[in-house]
Design an enzyme around this catalytic site. Structure first.
Site, PDB file in Angstrom:
ATOM      1  N   ASP A   1       0.785  -1.238   0.000  1.00 16.61           N
ATOM      2  CA  ASP A   1       0.000   0.000   0.000  1.00 16.61           C
ATOM      3  C   ASP A   1       0.820   1.293   0.000  1.00 16.61           C
ATOM      4  O   ASP A   1       0.270   2.381  -0.144  1.00 16.61           O
ATOM      5  CB  ASP A   1      -0.981   0.005   1.185  1.00 16.61           C
ATOM      6  CG  ASP A   1      -0.282  -0.166   2.534  1.00 16.61           C
ATOM      7  OD1 ASP A   1       0.905   0.209   2.670  1.00 16.61           O
ATOM      8  OD2 ASP A   1      -0.935  -0.687   3.463  1.00 16.61           O
TER       9      ASP A   1
ATOM     10  N   HIS B   1       6.353  -7.793  -1.551  1.00 20.26           N
ATOM     11  CA  HIS B   1       5.257  -8.197  -2.444  1.00 20.26           C
ATOM     12  C   HIS B   1       4.910  -7.134  -3.475  1.00 20.26           C
ATOM     13  O   HIS B   1       3.799  -7.117  -3.999  1.00 20.26           O
ATOM     14  CB  HIS B   1       4.022  -8.565  -1.611  1.00 20.26           C
ATOM     15  CG  HIS B   1       4.250  -9.764  -0.743  1.00 20.26           C
ATOM     16  ND1 HIS B   1       3.519 -10.028   0.385  1.00 20.26           N
ATOM     17  CD2 HIS B   1       5.152 -10.768  -0.832  1.00 20.26           C
ATOM     18  CE1 HIS B   1       3.963 -11.153   0.952  1.00 20.26           C
ATOM     19  NE2 HIS B   1       4.958 -11.603   0.225  1.00 20.26           N
TER      20      HIS B   1
ATOM     21  N   CYS C   1       6.111  -4.114 -17.476  1.00 19.57           N
ATOM     22  CA  CYS C   1       5.931  -4.925 -18.676  1.00 19.57           C
ATOM     23  C   CYS C   1       7.054  -5.949 -18.663  1.00 19.57           C
ATOM     24  O   CYS C   1       8.229  -5.583 -18.694  1.00 19.57           O
ATOM     25  CB  CYS C   1       6.002  -4.060 -19.935  1.00 19.57           C
ATOM     26  SG  CYS C   1       5.928  -5.074 -21.438  1.00 19.57           S
TER      27      CYS C   1
END
Ligand code: NAD
Ligand code: ZN
Length: 233
Positions: free
Chosen positions: A97, A112, A120
């Site tokens: 977050d 994470h 990409c």
């Protein structure tokens, strides 16, 4: 027992969803957890993205919106202030977050990934993108950009784990906050810190499966316990 922070040279804070709970971001295991409401197989795995990229990106925009409605709390601020005044404070987090950064903490190791980055894989690029909506949903190559988050079924980024491990092996004070510690590599971190001689503290609203490994377990809310620690420096 008093933790006198000035006695330590290298401090690692390891944070999980419980660190953001008081900011209003739901924890994973708690009753308001996001995966009770949404099926991750439709919104948070590579397969879902390959099938319905637009739907997955829309869902992540919703998550960004709800996180932007939350603010870092005094515990986040305490850590960022400490980082400014202390030679070596590192944050390793499982949270995506960006709350630590919004409170001013630098060089956060995000195990994470982040809600605020896209990537990409074909072009091997990552793009910072902060805001409610994504600025570009497509890469220059024409592919949809995917959120740079570890989704269900994804491998963790090996380089990031190594960075985290290195910080943890080198620290002399390891403070774990608001993580249930059931998921690897989180589950191994306290042991890793301990094996290299760090003093290990756990802050959580309840005991966890890992509590037995810690030198000290403080039961309480992240913001309150951290604010209290600040009086002891
Ligand atoms: P978890 O939900 O498994 O555990 C949260 C822990 O925080 C619990 O042990 C709970 O007792 C504790 N807790 C709750 N409120 C607290 C408070 N106010 N103060 C201190 N402790 C509190 O979360 P986890 O261990 O981080 O693992 C779940 C996974 O879900 C992680 O991989 C994480 O990436 C992801 N996740 C991230 C966010 C986020 O970015 N904020 C939110 C939910 C889940
Ligand atoms: Zn591309």
């Amino acid at each position: 027992m008093v933790i006198d922070i000035k006695n330590y040279k290298k401090i690692v804070f390891f944070t999980g969803a419980g660190m953001s709970a008081e900011s209003g971001v739901p924890t994973y295991r708690g009753s308001g957890g996001i995966w009770h409401k949404y099926n991750y197989e439709e919104f948070a795995c590579q397969d879902a993205f390959d099938r319905h990229p637009q739907k997955v990106l829309d869902f992540h925009e919703l998550r960004r919106k709800s996180v932007l409605e939350c603010q870092p709390h005094n515990g986040h601020k305490f850590i960022s202030e400490l980082q400014k005044s202390h030679n070596y404070v590192t944050v390793v987090t499982q949270n995506i977050d960006g709350m630590h950064q919004r409170a001013g903490t630098e060089n956060v190791i995000e195990l994470h990934g982040s809600l605020w980055r896209l990537r990409c894989d074909d072009c091997s690029i990552t793009i910072d993108d902060i805001g409610e909506s994504f600025t570009n949903k497509k890469c220059k190559c024409g592919n949809y950009l995917r959120p740079d988050i570890t989704w269900f079924g994804d491998m963790l980024n090996e380089k990031v784990i190594q960075q985290a491990s290195e910080a943890i092996r080198n620290c002399d004070l390891f403070i774990s906050i608001g993580t249930s510690g059931v998921v690897w590599p989180a589950a191994g971190f306290p042991q890793e810190a301990k094996s290299t001689g760090a003093y290990c503290v756990e802050i959580n609203t309840e005991r966890t499966e890992l509590s037995g490994l810690f030198d000290e377990v403080i039961i309480g809310k992240a913001s309150e316990v951290l604010t209290d620690l600040s009086f002891r420096t």
